[in-house]
Design a protein around this motif. Structure first.
Motif, PDB file in Angstrom:
ATOM      1  N   LYS A  24     -16.495   4.383 -15.334  1.00 55.76           N
ATOM      2  CA  LYS A  24     -17.491   4.726 -14.319  1.00 55.76           C
ATOM      3  C   LYS A  24     -18.678   3.763 -14.300  1.00 55.76           C
ATOM      4  O   LYS A  24     -19.574   3.904 -13.469  1.00 55.76           O
ATOM      5  N   MET A  25     -18.701   2.791 -15.189  1.00 59.29           N
ATOM      6  CA  MET A  25     -19.856   1.890 -15.273  1.00 59.29           C
ATOM      7  C   MET A  25     -19.778   0.779 -14.224  1.00 59.29           C
ATOM      8  O   MET A  25     -18.711   0.234 -13.939  1.00 59.29           O
ATOM      9  N   ASP A  26     -20.934   0.450 -13.648  1.00 62.14           N
ATOM     10  CA  ASP A  26     -21.039  -0.596 -12.642  1.00 62.14           C
ATOM     11  C   ASP A  26     -22.314  -1.411 -12.915  1.00 62.14           C
ATOM     12  O   ASP A  26     -23.414  -0.881 -12.782  1.00 62.14           O
ATOM     13  N   PRO A  27     -22.153  -2.671 -13.328  1.00 63.48           N
ATOM     14  CA  PRO A  27     -20.920  -3.433 -13.487  1.00 63.48           C
ATOM     15  C   PRO A  27     -20.164  -3.019 -14.752  1.00 63.48           C
ATOM     16  O   PRO A  27     -20.766  -2.458 -15.674  1.00 63.48           O
ATOM     17  N   PRO A  28     -18.857  -3.287 -14.810  1.00 59.49           N
ATOM     18  CA  PRO A  28     -18.101  -2.952 -16.014  1.00 59.49           C
ATOM     19  C   PRO A  28     -18.546  -3.801 -17.188  1.00 59.49           C
ATOM     20  O   PRO A  28     -18.847  -4.991 -17.021  1.00 59.49           O
ATOM     21  N   GLY A 224     -30.181  -5.351 -29.460  1.00 60.15           N
ATOM     22  CA  GLY A 224     -31.218  -5.025 -28.492  1.00 60.15           C
ATOM     23  C   GLY A 224     -30.602  -4.168 -27.406  1.00 60.15           C
ATOM     24  O   GLY A 224     -29.693  -3.386 -27.665  1.00 60.15           O
ATOM     25  N   PRO A 225     -31.064  -4.310 -26.154  1.00 57.99           N
ATOM     26  CA  PRO A 225     -30.484  -3.517 -25.065  1.00 57.99           C
ATOM     27  C   PRO A 225     -29.084  -4.010 -24.706  1.00 57.99           C
ATOM     28  O   PRO A 225     -28.919  -5.153 -24.262  1.00 57.99           O
ATOM     29  N   ILE A 226     -28.087  -3.170 -24.926  1.00 55.55           N
ATOM     30  CA  ILE A 226     -26.687  -3.539 -24.702  1.00 55.55           C
ATOM     31  C   ILE A 226     -26.080  -2.589 -23.670  1.00 55.55           C
ATOM     32  O   ILE A 226     -26.285  -1.380 -23.732  1.00 55.55           O
ATOM     33  N   TRP A 227     -25.317  -3.132 -22.750  1.00 58.75           N
ATOM     34  CA  TRP A 227     -24.757  -2.389 -21.618  1.00 58.75           C
ATOM     35  C   TRP A 227     -23.518  -1.600 -22.055  1.00 58.75           C
ATOM     36  O   TRP A 227     -22.428  -2.136 -22.129  1.00 58.75           O
ATOM     37  N   THR A 228     -23.718  -0.343 -22.406  1.00 59.78           N
ATOM     38  CA  THR A 228     -22.655   0.551 -22.873  1.00 59.78           C
ATOM     39  C   THR A 228     -22.749   1.887 -22.139  1.00 59.78           C
ATOM     40  O   THR A 228     -23.763   2.174 -21.485  1.00 59.78           O
ATOM     41  N   PRO A 229     -21.732   2.754 -22.235  1.00 58.18           N
ATOM     42  CA  PRO A 229     -21.784   4.052 -21.550  1.00 58.18           C
ATOM     43  C   PRO A 229     -22.974   4.918 -21.953  1.00 58.18           C
ATOM     44  O   PRO A 229     -23.379   5.804 -21.201  1.00 58.18           O
TER      45      PRO A 229
END
Length: 287
Positions: A24-28, A224-229
């Motif tokens: 469901k993440m955008d961007p993947p 640091g800030p990482i793009w995860t669910p």
């Protein structure tokens, strides 16, 4: 300049129920599915990664498998994400073991380690990566139950799992804890989470000295800030939209960008490192 693997904010508005799922993440997120190339640095090793179904955990699992390790992943209940990660491990030619359940409970943690030892034949690498977080503007809104859940998931679990795993570990084995830039730069709205990440720093330092004579190394990675669910499922939409913009690189990191740090600490490349913390923060200073 942004690219498809490392997009810059603003990110699309989105919201998920905690703990969130990858599709469901955008961007993947980029976990290194198409980019990580192994060099046999973990050939024949057996690794256990908590929170290994998605995010940073999935990136670690892909890297470890492509470096030659059999990989067990523990996760709460995100079965589709876990199955996708297991498939990626097996596509690398390694054994995959998925173990659902709540790592905040000591008996479950002991059972996870026992299952890994029984089904994969031992344990050489333990990555304590599972985490729980929620955001609150006022301490009055944080219940004692939620504070307890955060601590039991983020710091009790590494204690439970390390205690269970160490008797099975040979000299040269490695424990890697996931702390955070929040351990040094706590965001007020992440009070409970940031507090646990500070505790993980001290746990790493103390345990590294305690087991050094066994030949076991204990280190940590501080993202640091990482793009995860965890991000779209636990943060307000306005925070999600500009997540990571404050860093020197101007964007959130991708899970794949942490994999190398864990490989370093798990392999002979890091054989003289213990009690260390590697910051992967996009330029934010760990002060």
């Amino acid at each position: 300049m942004s690219d498809t693997r490392r997009p810059e904010p603003p990110y699309p508005k989105q919201e998920q129920a905690p703990p969130g799922v990858t599709p469901k993440m955008d961007p993947p997120p980029d976990h290194g599915e198409h980019s990580y190339r192994g060099n046999g640095r973990l050939e024949g090793k057996i690794a256990l990664i908590t929170g290994g179904d998605s995010g940073i955990g999935r990136a670690i699992a892909i890297a470890f498998a492509r470096e030659g390790a059999d990989v067990a992943i523990s996760y709460l209940q995100e079965h589709r994400d876990a199955e996708d990660t297991a498939r990626l491990i097996e596509e690398a030619g390694r054994k995959a073991l998925t173990i659902p359940g709540d790592v905040s409970k000591e008996d479950h943690c002991a059972g996870v380690v026992a299952k890994v030892v029984e089904e994969l034949g031992g344990i050489d690498i333990l990555v304590n990566n599972a985490a729980f977080q929620r955001t609150y503007a006022d301490i009055a809104d944080i219940t004692a139950e939620e504070w307890d859940t955060t601590f039991r998931t983020n710091i009790y679990a590494p204690f439970f799992l390390s205690k269970a795993a160490i008797p099975h570990m040979k000299p040269g084995s490695s424990i890697i804890n996931t702390t955070s830039i929040q351990s040094k730069q706590p965001s007020p709205q992440l009070l409970a989470y940031a507090s646990t990440k500070g505790a993980i720093l001290n746990f790493t330092a103390g345990l590294s000295a305690m087991v050094a004579d066994k030949g076991i190394r204990v280190n940590a990675v501080a993202p640091g800030p990482i793009w995860t669910p965890l991000i779209p499922s636990t943060m307000p939409q306005e925070k999600v939209e500009n997540f990571g913009k404050q860093t020197a690189l101007g964007r959130a990191g991708q899970p794949a960008e942490l994999a190398g740090a864990y490989v370093l600490l798990a392999s002979d490349l890091g054989s003289y490192m213990t009690g260390a913390v590697i910051p992967v923060t996009g330029g934010e200073m760990m002060i």
